[in-house]
Design a protein around this motif. Structure first.
Motif, short mmCIF file in Angstrom:
data_model
loop_
_atom_site.label_atom_id
_atom_site.label_comp_id
_atom_site.label_asym_id
_atom_site.label_seq_id
_atom_site.Cartn_x
_atom_site.Cartn_y
_atom_site.Cartn_z
N PRO A 154 0.83 -1.23 0.00
CA PRO A 154 0.00 0.00 0.00
C PRO A 154 0.85 1.27 0.00
O PRO A 154 0.48 2.27 -0.65
CB PRO A 154 -0.82 -0.12 1.29
N GLU A 155 1.99 1.27 0.69
CA GLU A 155 2.87 2.45 0.70
C GLU A 155 3.45 2.69 -0.69
O GLU A 155 3.54 3.84 -1.14
CB GLU A 155 4.00 2.26 1.72
N ALA A 157 2.08 1.74 -3.52
CA ALA A 157 0.95 2.18 -4.37
C ALA A 157 0.72 3.67 -4.20
O ALA A 157 0.53 4.40 -5.18
CB ALA A 157 -0.30 1.39 -4.02
N LYS A 158 0.75 4.14 -2.97
CA LYS A 158 0.53 5.57 -2.70
C LYS A 158 1.68 6.40 -3.27
O LYS A 158 1.45 7.45 -3.90
CB LYS A 158 0.43 5.79 -1.19
N GLY A 161 1.38 6.27 -7.06
CA GLY A 161 0.08 6.68 -7.61
C GLY A 161 -0.57 5.59 -8.42
O GLY A 161 -1.24 5.88 -9.42
N SER A 163 -2.55 1.38 -8.16
CA SER A 163 -3.31 0.52 -7.24
C SER A 163 -2.40 -0.54 -6.62
O SER A 163 -1.32 -0.85 -7.14
CB SER A 163 -4.46 -0.16 -7.98
#
Length: 192
Positions: A154-155, A157-158, A161, A163
């Motif tokens: 998730p880090e 992905a963030k 930018g 998924s």
């Protein structure tokens, strides 16, 4: 089943020994009791043997050996409710014995087997760096963030930018490419 006990004339060999102290009626009853035990509990015991060995053929051999030991000790086993435990313990002991015997089949040799030539660990890091540089930018970035910076999916992905699913597939494809690039000569590509 391989381990079934024959019921064909079970007391014939013992009836001749009657004059030397053998009680043939007791032997026949004992034989029938053992036979009945094997018929009723054989499938469950075979499953236990299969769990011990992981191989159906070895499991049959193991159970046969344990039942042979049980048959020899049948008259000495007072607690019939503990028969499964007795057979299982025999299977464990026999399996350990077989395992030790197989382990001893490796013997020292006067000749040293071919050993791959030693490669300097620094050489492998250079190869890794070159393999990383051959990756597309997004795959290389995802690998560096995941394994060098120890970021979670998730880090990543963030930060990129994209998924989480895209991060997973990008890292997976990059790792597959790296594995292919870093194979030792003569080594097969792992399947799956």
């Amino acid at each position: 089943m391989i381990f079934a006990v024959s019921s064909a004339n079970p007391g014939s060999r013992f009836s001749r020994a009657n004059g030397s102290g053998w009680d043939s009626d007791r032997m026949i009853a004992s034989h029938e009791e053992f036979r009945e035990y094997v018929v009723t509990r054989g499938a469950a015991l075979l499953r236990a043997a299969n769990q011990l060995t992981g191989n159906p053929a070895d499991a049959e051999d193991l159970l046969q050996a344990a039942l042979t030991k049980t048959y020899v000790a049948w008259d000495r086993i007072q607690d019939r409710a503990a028969l499964d435990g007795y057979v299982r313990r025999a299977m464990v002991n026999i399996n350990i014995s077989w395992w030790r015997r197989r382990k001893l089949e490796e013997y020292p040799s006067d000749e040293i087997p071919d050993i791959p030539t030693y490669q300097d660990p620094g050489h492998r890091y250079d190869e890794l760096e070159h393999a990383l540089n051959r990756l597309p930018a997004r795959q290389r970035t995802a690998i560096v963030l995941r394994y060098y910076e120890d970021m979670t999916e998730p880090e990543i992905a963030k930060a990129l930018g994209i998924s989480v699913g895209t991060v997973k597939s990008t890292v997976s494809r990059a790792m597959a490419k790296l594995r292919g690039d870093l194979l030792i000569p003569g080594q097969r590509q792992p399947s799956g």
